[in-house]
Design an enzyme around this catalytic site. Structure first.
Site, mmCIF file in Angstrom:
data_model
loop_
_atom_site.group_PDB
_atom_site.id
_atom_site.type_symbol
_atom_site.label_atom_id
_atom_site.label_comp_id
_atom_site.label_asym_id
_atom_site.label_seq_id
_atom_site.Cartn_x
_atom_site.Cartn_y
_atom_site.Cartn_z
ATOM 1 N N SER A 1 0.818 -1.211 0.000
ATOM 2 C CA SER A 1 0.000 0.000 0.000
ATOM 3 C C SER A 1 0.851 1.261 0.000
ATOM 4 O O SER A 1 0.334 2.339 -0.199
ATOM 5 C CB SER A 1 -0.968 -0.009 1.180
ATOM 6 O OG SER A 1 -0.278 -0.271 2.371
ATOM 7 N N HIS B 1 -3.299 -2.941 -5.672
ATOM 8 C CA HIS B 1 -3.541 -2.473 -4.309
ATOM 9 C C HIS B 1 -5.031 -2.513 -4.002
ATOM 10 O O HIS B 1 -5.807 -1.677 -4.462
ATOM 11 C CB HIS B 1 -2.983 -1.050 -4.142
ATOM 12 C CG HIS B 1 -3.177 -0.515 -2.766
ATOM 13 N ND1 HIS B 1 -3.383 0.811 -2.494
ATOM 14 C CD2 HIS B 1 -3.228 -1.146 -1.570
ATOM 15 C CE1 HIS B 1 -3.544 0.978 -1.196
ATOM 16 N NE2 HIS B 1 -3.460 -0.197 -0.626
ATOM 17 N N ASN C 1 -4.382 6.624 -0.623
ATOM 18 C CA ASN C 1 -3.784 6.809 0.707
ATOM 19 C C ASN C 1 -2.945 8.084 0.770
ATOM 20 O O ASN C 1 -2.955 8.792 1.771
ATOM 21 C CB ASN C 1 -2.914 5.605 1.087
ATOM 22 C CG ASN C 1 -3.765 4.385 1.430
ATOM 23 O OD1 ASN C 1 -4.983 4.505 1.624
ATOM 24 N ND2 ASN C 1 -3.147 3.221 1.492
ATOM 25 N N GLU D 1 -6.304 -0.124 -6.981
ATOM 26 C CA GLU D 1 -5.271 0.685 -7.626
ATOM 27 C C GLU D 1 -4.316 -0.251 -8.351
ATOM 28 O O GLU D 1 -3.753 -1.169 -7.738
ATOM 29 C CB GLU D 1 -4.514 1.516 -6.582
ATOM 30 C CG GLU D 1 -5.349 2.677 -6.065
ATOM 31 C CD GLU D 1 -4.623 3.526 -5.022
ATOM 32 O OE1 GLU D 1 -4.952 4.707 -4.909
ATOM 33 O OE2 GLU D 1 -3.750 2.999 -4.308
#
Ligand code: 3H9
Length: 689
Positions: free
Chosen positions: A418, A439, A489, A451
């Site tokens: 991540s 991801h 993120n 992702e």
């Protein structure tokens, strides 16, 4: 009698067995844009005037019946004829008009079918009024005809819920008169013939009355409003839909139609609908990678090995089992894989128990799962290997070296990291071009965001395969370049930093959380930290020295929900209460900083927390980490529950105005931290989306 329509013409007209057939051909989904409306209007009038035709069948070529109004036309001037004009011609026709439905009759397409005298549909077809997901309501009679033919309760479910129903369910509701199998046109013509022979009446739904008495209908509407008030929060369309259905109950048809149009226009002009329409196109744009041509074909994936049987690995394995792929789950210890496999089976059993899938389907999915503690053996035959081990670069590099030694030459090697450097992971293999990031977000079998991370050397075919896999998994795949945290993120990290800073200036964690929930997030940053674990969000245990609120909480063992206390206190049922202990820590820390303490209004809290997200989004864009601003919107809406009705951070920023955002950021995070792209766009009067 038949048209000599040139190949690719938008419509064709023919007469079969005394029945006119008007076929529309406007790929990809026969949206009811101006050219289609014009062709329909002309074709219907022609059939009415055609002495050789005693009825008319309207059908579509290609993959579906009309998928609705042309959304790309919205916002511009509507060219006539409008849908209601066409429907008036259909309803005024002295000959029966029959809709022949295949694929999905959606929105204006479903409304067209309801304006016809009769409807037949292939068994596989679906009907729906999904306008609510565009922040709209059916504006061509859908809210007036549906309650008349299917009842108020069904209309509410169908139009507020927005989910299409099967042809069989539509038949039960009275919306479809005949289900057919085989050749749709031939069956529809035969059905029309039968109606003509039987001298069936010209059934016009507009002439029917709503089946409930007024009081019962209004009671049903009130009950529905109360039961769904939470789901309506933030959205404008559901309330407007209920009002339109109410109009169907209380007003004559034409007045109801006028009221529907008034409400439709209000929604069309709303920011909420603008945001939802933006997201509709944004989701579809996300799948397109400009530098990878259509000639690059994704590889077929027939088997998957997932390494790491923790929460993430098990979720990823479940996602693949759900699309019918055989999965081998690998971990170092037998106990760990067995625990992972048991969790997966439990998830599948839960889907069966909730009626989401049939029992035999649940059995089939579980049977596709196997486990192993022998990594080389488990990866050697797999088409795709997904690594989901602990977030530690050295560990991941070691795992990739092992995979590299055992996997077949054309296998795709994916990491679920991540935030780690995918290129460094790829460099641990002899085939970095086969390495990609996939991801997933927790829970991986539920969350819609995937992702796809494109490393420096990832090949086009591997990228294309990752994107295609996302679609197969029913997810929205967003392409990201390598950076710390990738798109979602990374963009959201400044919200946490801003929240941590803000509680030292006056607002308490729960006040910050409330502002975020009021804005529309499912939860605020401190609620989230408590759930994820105060200790796991970047706490440096060795060097912890009581310098921040987080450090103090962690040192006290207040690690969040799992310890019955973090920023909040928890009772036995895990209900959160503001914690006096946390409050004291925050107040003491705030006093130490010497920062000016004052009250913040909720909009100020929102600005302080979310403008930095916009700023980070702009940086992600200018660095080329994301392909387009709308990808960032889709990533945060699907990955973080950013409220849909704002359109995501970038669309939201545009709707506020970039100069105001830059001015606020200058004053809070400082001019040097502001994205040059954001500043430039603000100065030039440009926009992000
Ligand atoms: C409405 O009807 C209002 C009326 O009540 C009143 C009016 C007065 N318009 O999704 P896909 C494009 S509101 C324009 O990838 P799938 C889409 O952008 C409408 N374009 O395919 C994409 O373009 P591209 C109510 C549309 O097979 C391409 O078609 N109807 C429209 O996965 C393929 O789309 C809806 O909300 C449209 N209406 O799914 C239905 N629809 O290739 C919206 C699609 O350039 N549509 N496009 O990226 C859908 O739900 C799905 O597209 C559908 C096909 C299920 C039909």
């Amino acid at each position: 009698m038949n048209d000599m329509s040139p190949p690719g013409a938008i419509s064709s007209y023919s007469v079969r067995d005394g029945i006119a057939v008007l076929a529309i051909n406007s790929p990809p989904v026969n949206a009811l844009g101006f050219p289609v409306r014009k062709a329909l209007d002309e074709g219907i009038r022609r059939a009415v005037a055609d002495s050789a035709a005693s009825a008319l069948v309207i059908r579509c070529d290609g993959r579906t019946f009309f998928a609705g109004a042309d959304i790309a036309e919205f916002g511009g001037e509507l060219k006539l004829p409008g849908l209601n004009d066409i429907f008036a011609v259909i309803e005024g026709s002295p000959k029966p008009v029959i809709a022949a439905i295949h694929g999905t009759a959606l929105g204006g397409g479903c409304e067209l079918a309801l304006a016809c005298h009769y409807r037949c549909a292939l068994r596989s077809a679906k009907l729906g009024l999904p306008e609510v997901s565009l922040g709209l309501l059916p504006g061509a009679g859908g809210t007036q005809r549906t309650p008349r033919i299917a009842g108020v309760a069904m209309a509410l479910d169908l139009i507020v819920g927005g989910r299409p129903i099967s042809a069989a369910k539509a038949e039960t509701a009275g919306m479809v008169d005949r289900i057919v199998d085989g050749d749709l046109e031939a069956e529809a013509v035969a059905y029309a013939r039968q109606l003509v022979t039987e001298k069936a009446p010209l059934r016009r739904i507009r002439d029917m009355s709503v089946d409930l008495d007024l009081e019962a209908a209004q009671a049903a509407i009130t009950t529905y409003r109360v039961a769904h008030s939470r789901q309506f929060k933030g959205f404008k369309a559901p309330g407007h839909i209920v009002q339109a259905i109410e109009a169907a109950v209380t007003l004559p048809f034409d007045q109801g139609l006028a009221r529907e149009w008034e409400l439709f226009e209000e929604l069309m002009a709303s920011t909420e609908s603008g945001a939802q329409r933006h997201l509709f196109f944004a989701e579809r744009a996300a799948g397109k990678v400009p530098d990878i041509g259509r000639d690059v074909k994704p590889v077929d994936i027939g088997s998957v090995t997932v390494i790491g049987a923790g929460t993430m690995g098990s979720g990823i394995a479940t996602a693949f089992l759900n699309i019918g792929l055989p999965v081998t789950l690998v971990d170092r210890e037998q106990q760990a894989v067995e625990r992972g496999a048991a969790n997966i089976r439990k998830t599948i059993a839960g889907m069966v128990a909730k009626g989401r899938i049939a029992e035999d389907e649940g059995g089939r999915r579980s049977a596709l799962l196997s486990t192993s503690v022998d990594l080389p053996g488990a990866v050697s035959g797999a088409d795709l290997i997904v690594e989901a081990v602990f977030e530690d670069l050295e560990l991941k590099k070691a795992v990739f070296a092992q995979i590299d030694a055992a996997a077949k030459a054309d296998a795709i090697l994916a990491s679920n990291t991540s935030f780690l450097d995918l290129d460094a992971i790829a460099a641990a293999t002899s085939r970095p071009e086969q390495v990609v990031g996939l991801h997933f977000f927790v829970p991986a079998n539920v969350m819609r965001l995937l992702e796809v991370v494109r490393g420096e050397k990832t090949s086009d075919v591997v990228v294309a395969t990752g994107m295609a896999l996302g679609r197969k998994l029913g997810k929205v795949a967003i392409l990201s370049r390598v950076c710390d945290g990738f798109i979602a993120n990374r963009a959201m990290a400044p919200r946490q930093a801003a929240a941590d800073a803000l509680i030292l200036e006056g607002p308490l964690p729960w006040e910050v959380d409330r502002a975020m929930v009021e804005y529309g997030f499912p939860m605020g940053p401190f609620q989230m930290v408590d759930i994820v674990g105060v200790d796991v969000i970047g706490w440096d245990r060795e060097n912890s020295a009581g310098r921040t609120v987080q450090e103090v909480l962690c040192e006290m063992g207040r690690w969040g929900q799992k310890k019955n206390g973090g920023y909040y206190d928890y009772d036995e049922e895990r209900r959160a209460q503001p914690s006096p202990v946390a409050e004291k820590i925050v107040r003491e820390m705030a006093a130490k900083t010497g920062a000016d303490q004052h009250r913040f209004r909720e909009p100020e809290i929102v600005e302080r927390l979310l403008y930095p997200v916009v700023n980070e989004g702009a940086k992600i864009l200018e660095e080329g980490v994301a392909l387009r601003a709308s990808d960032i919107d889709v990533a945060l809406v699907t990955g973080y529950g950013w409220p849909v009705w704002t359109g995501g951070p970038m669309f939201w920023a545009d709707s506020i105005g970039l100069p105001a955002i830059v001015a606020a950021l200058d004053a809070t995070i400082g001019a040097d931290a502001v994205s040059p792209l954001l500043r430039k766009l603000a100065a030039e009067g440009g926009s992000l989306t």
